[in-house]
Scaffold this motif. Structure first.
Motif, PDB file in Angstrom:
ATOM      1  N   SER A  45       0.818  -1.210   0.000  1.00 62.02           N
ATOM      2  CA  SER A  45       0.000   0.000   0.000  1.00 62.02           C
ATOM      3  C   SER A  45       0.854   1.263   0.000  1.00 62.02           C
ATOM      4  O   SER A  45       0.327   2.368  -0.044  1.00 62.02           O
ATOM      5  N   ASP A  46       2.192   1.091   0.045  1.00 65.96           N
ATOM      6  CA  ASP A  46       3.095   2.243  -0.014  1.00 65.96           C
ATOM      7  C   ASP A  46       3.419   2.653  -1.448  1.00 65.96           C
ATOM      8  O   ASP A  46       4.111   3.650  -1.672  1.00 65.96           O
ATOM      9  N   SER A  47       2.940   1.910  -2.420  1.00 67.60           N
ATOM     10  CA  SER A  47       3.167   2.259  -3.818  1.00 67.60           C
ATOM     11  C   SER A  47       2.646   3.667  -4.099  1.00 67.60           C
ATOM     12  O   SER A  47       1.592   4.060  -3.592  1.00 67.60           O
ATOM     13  N   GLU A  48       3.376   4.419  -4.918  1.00 66.27           N
ATOM     14  CA  GLU A  48       2.988   5.798  -5.223  1.00 66.27           C
ATOM     15  C   GLU A  48       1.682   5.878  -6.004  1.00 66.27           C
ATOM     16  O   GLU A  48       1.060   6.942  -6.065  1.00 66.27           O
ATOM     17  N   THR A  49       1.266   4.774  -6.604  1.00 66.08           N
ATOM     18  CA  THR A  49       0.012   4.791  -7.373  1.00 66.08           C
ATOM     19  C   THR A  49      -1.093   3.984  -6.694  1.00 66.08           C
ATOM     20  O   THR A  49      -2.177   3.827  -7.258  1.00 66.08           O
ATOM     21  N   ARG A  91      -1.255  -3.775 -11.067  1.00 61.94           N
ATOM     22  CA  ARG A  91      -0.582  -2.629 -11.679  1.00 61.94           C
ATOM     23  C   ARG A  91      -0.506  -1.446 -10.710  1.00 61.94           C
ATOM     24  O   ARG A  91       0.520  -0.743 -10.640  1.00 61.94           O
ATOM     25  N   LEU A  92      -1.552  -1.219  -9.941  1.00 67.54           N
ATOM     26  CA  LEU A  92      -1.540  -0.121  -8.976  1.00 67.54           C
ATOM     27  C   LEU A  92      -0.533  -0.384  -7.852  1.00 67.54           C
ATOM     28  O   LEU A  92       0.159   0.525  -7.394  1.00 67.54           O
ATOM     29  N   VAL A  93      -0.460  -1.612  -7.400  1.00 66.85           N
ATOM     30  CA  VAL A  93       0.478  -1.987  -6.342  1.00 66.85           C
ATOM     31  C   VAL A  93       1.923  -1.875  -6.833  1.00 66.85           C
ATOM     32  O   VAL A  93       2.836  -1.562  -6.071  1.00 66.85           O
ATOM     33  N   ASN A  94       2.119  -2.109  -8.148  1.00 70.23           N
ATOM     34  CA  ASN A  94       3.472  -2.079  -8.724  1.00 70.23           C
ATOM     35  C   ASN A  94       3.888  -0.707  -9.227  1.00 70.23           C
ATOM     36  O   ASN A  94       4.909  -0.567  -9.907  1.00 70.23           O
ATOM     37  N   GLY A  95       3.093   0.320  -8.919  1.00 70.87           N
ATOM     38  CA  GLY A  95       3.508   1.683  -9.245  1.00 70.87           C
ATOM     39  C   GLY A  95       3.126   2.160 -10.629  1.00 70.87           C
ATOM     40  O   GLY A  95       3.658   3.177 -11.096  1.00 70.87           O
ATOM     41  N   GLU A  96       2.185   1.493 -11.286  1.00 71.25           N
ATOM     42  CA  GLU A  96       1.790   1.878 -12.647  1.00 71.25           C
ATOM     43  C   GLU A  96       0.576   2.799 -12.618  1.00 71.25           C
ATOM     44  O   GLU A  96      -0.390   2.563 -11.895  1.00 71.25           O
ATOM     45  N   LYS A  97       0.628   3.842 -13.417  1.00 69.32           N
ATOM     46  CA  LYS A  97      -0.504   4.760 -13.542  1.00 69.32           C
ATOM     47  C   LYS A  97      -1.446   4.237 -14.631  1.00 69.32           C
ATOM     48  O   LYS A  97      -1.187   4.415 -15.816  1.00 69.32           O
TER      49      LYS A  97
END
Length: 337
Positions: A4-8, A46-52
């Motif tokens: 949940s710390d991912s920027e996205t 994708r959201l967890v892995n930082g993808e917009k």
């Protein structure tokens, strides 16, 4: 395990359900792209892995302008809830989802045709444009929504929909009530609504207010400002919090400061920069009016909410900068004469 710390990261695809009036399910009310159940795992990954992802375009646009996005607001809210945090920590992508939050739109039944709205969301607009827009029943039963922590109601005008009354009747009978937020144009009030609202443990009325007096009447036709004020006074008799929600566009930007006269009615005031329809965007204000608009808009710096609410303050400052962005005033011709 979850990151949940991912920027996205956005909590909503893990805990929230929303069905648009078209019948399509989307990640939230700000997302325009329909989502099928089999696509959720890929979206979460994708959201967890930082993808917009493109589904969240409106949030990325807001964040690019240094405005607080819906994603950021919802993360702030839900990641402060211990039960949700524990659920997220223990969740593995692909696990069965638990729904903590619902966004319900029962119909497009509405008594206003607001300047930035459309027939899909307003039956009055559909009538004016002679468009038949059939209602798509919500997929979520009243029974299943009662297990949620939070229910948001919008429309149309929710208080015109009989399903809203049915839901509230069911909620007041439950031992553990969800938090209720109703987005309303505040044109509908009666004794039975008052009775139901008084029995709710936690209710917020999110009142749409985009201007005052003649600006309000043009922006939210055919609302009558004096009636709106009487209904605003009526909200004091309800067992609820009041939140003002103002959508900022090229038509009302020069007059939003006038709402300050009534800010004592509200516990919270949010400003949202309009993204659609694109012709109504703030940047399309004619160049010769931008200085006037900026001078008036920054009067909000004298607002109690500006002084006491950092999010409101940041919204004012970022929108003030956006006023000076270049656009095409010809695109505004469909909204003013």
């Amino acid at each position: 395990k979850m990151n949940s710390d991912s920027e996205t990261f956005c909590v909503l695809p893990f805990i929230h359900k929303h069905q648009r009036l078209s019948g399509d399910e989307t990640l939230c009310c700000f997302s325009q792209m329909p989502v099928k159940k089999q696509n959720i795992v890929g979206i979460q990954t994708r959201l967890v892995n930082g993808e917009k992802i493109i589904h969240c375009k409106q949030c990325w646009e807001a964040e690019a302008l240094n405005l607080e996005s819906h994603r950021q607001r919802e993360n702030k809210r839900w990641l402060a809830d211990k039960e949700v945090v524990e659920y997220i920590k223990s969740y593995n992508i692909g696990d069965k989802l638990r729904t903590f939050s619902y966004d319900l739109r029962f119909s497009n039944l509405c008594n206003l045709a607001c300047i930035g709205c459309m027939p899909q969301q307003s039956s009055l607009w559909a009538k004016e444009l002679n468009i038949n827009y059939p209602a798509i029943p919500t997929k979520f039963s009243i029974e299943e929504t009662l297990d949620a922590k939070y229910i948001y109601l919008a429309g149309g005008e929710p208080f015109l929909a009989p399903e809203t009354t049915q839901l509230l009747e069911a909620i007041v009978k439950t031992k553990k009530q969800p938090i209720i937020c109703i987005n309303t144009n505040l044109t509908v009030q009666d004794d039975y609504i008052k009775e139901l609202c008084s029995k709710l443990d936690s209710l917020t009325l999110c009142v749409s207010i985009d201007g005052t007096k003649s600006v309000a009447e043009y922006h939210r036709w055919p609302i009558k400002w004096e009636k709106f004020l009487r209904n605003l006074e009526w909200t004091k008799t309800l067992n609820c919090d009041i939140m003002f929600h103002t959508v900022v566009d090229a038509v009302n930007i020069s007059f939003i400061h006038e709402i300050m006269e009534y800010e004592n009615y509200t516990d919270k005031w949010t400003l949202t920069l309009l993204m659609r329809p694109s012709g109504l965007q703030l940047k399309n204000l004619p160049d010769n009016l931008k200085s006037f608009a900026h001078e008036n808009f920054v009067k909000l710096r004298e607002s109690t909410h500006y002084k006491n609410n950092l999010v409101f303050k940041n919204s004012v400052e970022q929108i003030a900068e956006e006023i000076l962005t270049e656009g095409n005033h010809k695109d505004l011709s469909n909204f003013i004469s």
